[in-house]
Design a protein around this motif. Structure first.
Motif, PDB file in Angstrom:
ATOM      1  N   SER A  50       0.826  -1.193   0.000  1.00 14.66           N
ATOM      2  CA  SER A  50       0.000   0.000   0.000  1.00 14.66           C
ATOM      3  C   SER A  50       0.866   1.250   0.000  1.00 14.66           C
ATOM      4  O   SER A  50       1.961   1.278   0.550  1.00 14.66           O
ATOM      5  CB  SER A  50      -0.916   0.014   1.228  1.00 14.66           C
ATOM      6  OG  SER A  50      -1.780  -1.081   1.184  1.00 14.66           O
ATOM      7  N   ARG A  69      -5.452   3.847  -3.010  1.00 13.63           N
ATOM      8  CA  ARG A  69      -4.745   3.426  -1.805  1.00 13.63           C
ATOM      9  C   ARG A  69      -5.208   4.187  -0.569  1.00 13.63           C
ATOM     10  O   ARG A  69      -5.187   3.653   0.540  1.00 13.63           O
ATOM     11  CB  ARG A  69      -3.232   3.614  -1.985  1.00 13.63           C
ATOM     12  CG  ARG A  69      -2.638   2.764  -3.083  1.00 13.63           C
ATOM     13  CD  ARG A  69      -2.826   1.299  -2.819  1.00 13.63           C
ATOM     14  NE  ARG A  69      -2.644   0.494  -4.024  1.00 13.63           N
ATOM     15  CZ  ARG A  69      -2.922  -0.784  -4.098  1.00 13.63           C
ATOM     16  NH1 ARG A  69      -3.398  -1.426  -3.055  1.00 13.63           N
ATOM     17  NH2 ARG A  69      -2.758  -1.438  -5.235  1.00 13.63           N
ATOM     18  N   LYS A  77     -10.547  -1.569  -3.505  1.00 16.74           N
ATOM     19  CA  LYS A  77      -9.113  -1.863  -3.554  1.00 16.74           C
ATOM     20  C   LYS A  77      -8.851  -3.246  -4.146  1.00 16.74           C
ATOM     21  O   LYS A  77      -7.926  -3.436  -4.944  1.00 16.74           O
ATOM     22  CB  LYS A  77      -8.520  -1.774  -2.144  1.00 16.74           C
ATOM     23  CG  LYS A  77      -8.402  -0.359  -1.598  1.00 16.74           C
ATOM     24  CD  LYS A  77      -7.773  -0.366  -0.209  1.00 16.74           C
ATOM     25  CE  LYS A  77      -7.622   1.044   0.328  1.00 16.74           C
ATOM     26  NZ  LYS A  77      -7.032   1.058   1.690  1.00 16.74           N
TER      27      LYS A  77
END
Length: 571
Positions: A50, A69, A77
Motif C-alpha cells: 500500500s 490506496r 481496492k
C-alpha cells in the motif's frame, strides 16, 4: 508452451485441453486458459504494498493509484488490484505495439482508460511507490486507442471522447466502420494481437468470456483482455467518484447505460417527480439504488402480439380480437408428479396473471432434472412473452431450476458476486456448504429483481422469471413486488384486464352444445367454455374477453337461442 511461440502460431490455431485441477497449455492449447487459471489463484493475494500517505511525490500517472490506496473502500481496492494485475500480465505477454484499447466514451470504458494509465505506469516503472524516481514522470501512455465513431452516437459521447484524447494526449485511431469490419481492417494494417475491452459480466457481449478470451469464431484473431469483467455497477461508480475523474455529462442527466440515440433514454428509476408541467428531471446515474437495473433506460424493441392459440377451436383473424400478452407457468418438482405435494402456486399465479390482463397459454409440471427443465423452458420462452417458473431453487441436489434455465439459453452458470454477498448477509454462518454454489446464476442474462419486502430477490433471465416462493403467502408478496417492477420493465406491463360473465343453466351439455358452438363461431375473440362443479350441479357457461360490449352481445345472443328463463347470471 513458450508464450512467444503461442503468439506466433496465431490465436485462431489454439485449442483447449483439460486436466484435473489446474489447466495448463500444451503445443496446441489455449494460452488464455492458463492465464485465467493462474489468475484465479493469484487474485487472492496482494500484488503490491500500500502507498503510505505523503511518502512520495505524486505524478499524473500515479494519481489514480494514490486515490485508491487512500480510500477506505476495501472492495474497491480488491477490484483495483485484480484489474491492475490483469493489465500487467497482458503487458508482460504482449509488446506495447501489439495491444490496443477500444474506447467508447462510456463509464466502463472511462474506468478502464484510467486503470490502463495506472497499470502501464506501474508496469513500466517496476518500482515500489515509496521509491518512485522523479524521472519516472517522463513515462507517457503510448498505447493505441481505437474509437468506433457512429452517426447514431450521442453528441455528448463524441465530445467527451475527443476531449479525453486531447487531455491525455492519446494516440487515437478513429474508425467509421462497424465493429467487425473495422477490426478486420485495423488488424491487417497494425500488428495488434490483444485488445483491452471494458466488458463486464451482465453485458450482452460478456457471455462465455473470461479475463483473457480469444476472439469468437468468424472474427479476426486477437485476444480479448477484460480487466473489469467482474466489476459491478457499484464498483464502476465507486472508482469514478473516488478518483474524481471526469466522465460523460449524460450520466449526470439520468442515463445509466448508454447505447445509441435510438435505443437509450434516461433511467425512469432516477426521475425526480414534480407537480409542474416542466421538463422532467433526473438524478445522476451514481444514485441508482440497484445496479442490476442500469439497463432499464435501454428501449426494448417490443410489441404485443395476438394470441397464437386457437380460441374455442376456431382460427380467426377477427378484427375484434385485441392484442394480448401471453405467459407460460412451469412448476418444477418430482413431489408434485408423485402426488406427494398438492400444487397451489400454479393456479394462484394463473389467477394473478389473468387479473392484470395476461393470458396463460400453458401450465406444466416438470421433474427435477436439468435437461427436462431446459427443454420445457426453451420451448415456452419462444412461444410466450413471459415464462414464470417456480420450484427447484435452493442448495439441494434436486434444485436444478437455475441450471436448467441457463442451459435453455445456452449459457453457463457463473458466481454472481452481488447475489453471493446478499446470501452471505441472509444466511450467515448457517450455510455449511459452499455459498458459491448457491450464487451460481446464468451468465450474462441475469437481472436480480430486488425489493425491500423480499427476503430473496427474484431472478429474471430475459423473458424468464424464476420465483422463489414456496407457499401462497410468499407468492402473494413476490407478486406485489412484481407489480411495482412493471413500471420499469417493458416485459412486465399491465395491460387491459379481462372481463367476464358466468351464466348457470339446468340444460344438459347435449342441449347446449350446438347453440354454444354457433356463439363461438360468431364471437371468435372471446373465450367461451363450460363446466360443472359436480355431475348433478348446474352447467356454468363462461365468457372471457377484453371487451365488455362484446361479452354482453355474446350473452344476449345465447339467451335468444333458448327460453328467457333458461340462464341466470351468477357472480
Amino acid at each position: 508452451m513458450d508464450t512467444k511461440k503461442a503468439n506466433n502460431i496465431g490465436v485462431q490455431n489454439w485449442s483447449r485441453v483439460h486436466f484435473r485441477g489446474d489447466r495448463y497449455n500444451v503445443m496446441t492449447s489455449n494460452n488464455a486458459e492458463s492465464l485465467n487459471s493462474l489468475l484465479r489463484r493469484q487474485r487472492r493475494f496482494p500484488k503490491r504494498k500500500s502507498l503510505q500517505k505523503g511518502s512520495a511525490i505524486i505524478y499524473p500517472q500515479m494519481e489514480i493509484d494514490k486515490a485508491i490506496r487512500e480510500s477506505d473502500d476495501r472492495r474497491l481496492k480488491t477490484k483495483y488490484n485484480n484489474a491492475i494485475y490483469v493489465i500487467q500480465r497482458a503487458l508482460a505477454l504482449y509488446s506495447i505495439e501489439e495491444v490496443a484499447f477500444s474506447f467508447n466514451g462510456g463509464k466502463d470504458s472511462t474506468v478502464l482508460l484510467h486503470l490502463l494509465r495506472a497499470g502501464y505506469y506501474l508496469y513500466k516503472s517496476g518500482k515500489d511507490h515509496s521509491t518512485a524516481d522523479p524521472d519516472d514522470c517522463a513515462i507517457t501512455f503510448p498505447m493505441r486507442i481505437i474509437y468506433f465513431e457512429s452517426p447514431s452516437a450521442f453528441p455528448e459521447i463524441n465530445s467527451f471522447t475527443y476531449d479525453t484524447a486531447t487531455s491525455f494526449k492519446l494516440q487515437m485511431d478513429i474508425i467509421r466502420l462497424d465493429f467487425k469490419s473495422g477490426l478486420e481492417a485495423l488488424l491487417k494494417a497494425k500488428p495488434i494481437r490483444a485488445i483491452f475491452l471494458g466488458v463486464r459480466i451482465g453485458d450482452p457481449t460478456a457471455v462465455g468470456q473470461e479475463q483473457f478470451s480469444p476472439s469468437s469464431p468468424g472474427w479476426p484473431p486477437f485476444m480479448r483482455v477484460n480487466p473489469i469483467l467482474d466489476w459491478s455497477y457499484r464498483d464502476i461508480w465507486a472508482f469514478l467518484l473516488t478518483c474524481k475523474v471526469r466522465y460523460c455529462s449524460l450520466y449526470d442527466q439520468g442515463y445509466t447505460s448508454i447505447g445509441s440515440i435510438h435505443d437509450t433514454v434516461p433511467n425512469a428509476l432516477l426521475s425526480i417527480g414534480n407537480s409542474n408541467n416542466s421538463e422532467e428531471k433526473f438524478k445522476p446515474a451514481y444514485l441508482l439504488p440497484d445496479g442490476r437495473l442500469e439497463r432499464a433506460g435501454r428501449i426494448k424493441k417490443y410489441s404485443s402480439r395476438p394470441l397464437s392459440a386457437i380460441s374455442n377451436g376456431v382460427k380467426s383473424e377477427d378484427p375484434h380480437r385485441k392484442c394480448m400478452l401471453t405467459a407460460s407457468v412451469i412448476a418444477v418438482g418430482d413431489e408434485i408428479l408423485f402426488g406427494t405435494v398438492e400444487d397451489r402456486l400454479g393456479s394462484t399465479l394463473c389467477r394473478k396473471l389473468h387479473s392484470v390482463g395476461w393470458a396463460v397459454s400453458q401450465f406444466s409440471v416438470t421433474q427435477n432434472d436439468v435437461d427436462s427443465v431446459a427443454e420445457e423452458v426453451e420451448r415456452q420462452k419462444s412461444r410466450n412473452d413471459m415464462v414464470f417458473i417456480f420450484g427447484g431453487v435452493g442448495p439441494l441436489l434436486s434444485d436444478v431450476t437455475v441450471a436448467g434455465v441457463a442451459k435453455a439459453f445456452g449459457v453457463r452458470t457463473a458466481p454472481d458476486e452481488e447475489f453471493e454477498e446478499y446470501l452471505r448477509h441472509l444466511i450467515g454462518e448457517k450455510c455449511t456448504g459452499d455459498r458459491n454454489e448457491m450464487a451460481q446464476l446464468p451468465e450474462g442474462i441475469t437481472e436480480l429483481l430486488h425489493h425491500e419486502q423480499l427476503r430473496v430477490p427474484l431472478i429474471k433471465c430475459q423473458n424468464v422469471i424464476i420465483l422463489t416462493a414456496t407457499n401462497v403467502a410468499e407468492l402473494d408478496q413476490e407478486w406485489d413486488c412484481l407489480i411495482e417492477f412493471m413500471s420499469s420493465d417493458s416485459h412486465l406491463v399491465a395491460v387491459e384486464p379481462f372481463v367476464s360473465k358466468r351464466l348457470a343453466t339446468t340444460l344438459s351439455e347435449v342441449e347446449a352444445a350446438h347453440p354454444l358452438s354457433e356463439i363461438c363461431i360468431e364471437f371468435p375473440d372471446l373465450y367461451i367454455g363450460g363446466y360443472r362443479e359436480s355431475r348433478k350441479g348446474p352447467l356454468v357457461v363462461t365468457f372471457e374477453g377484453k371487451d365488455q360490449e362484446r361479452i354482453n352481445a355474446a350473452v344476449e345472443a345465447l339467451r335468444k337461442k333458448f327460453q328467457p328463463e333458461s340462464f341466470s347470471e351468477i357472480n
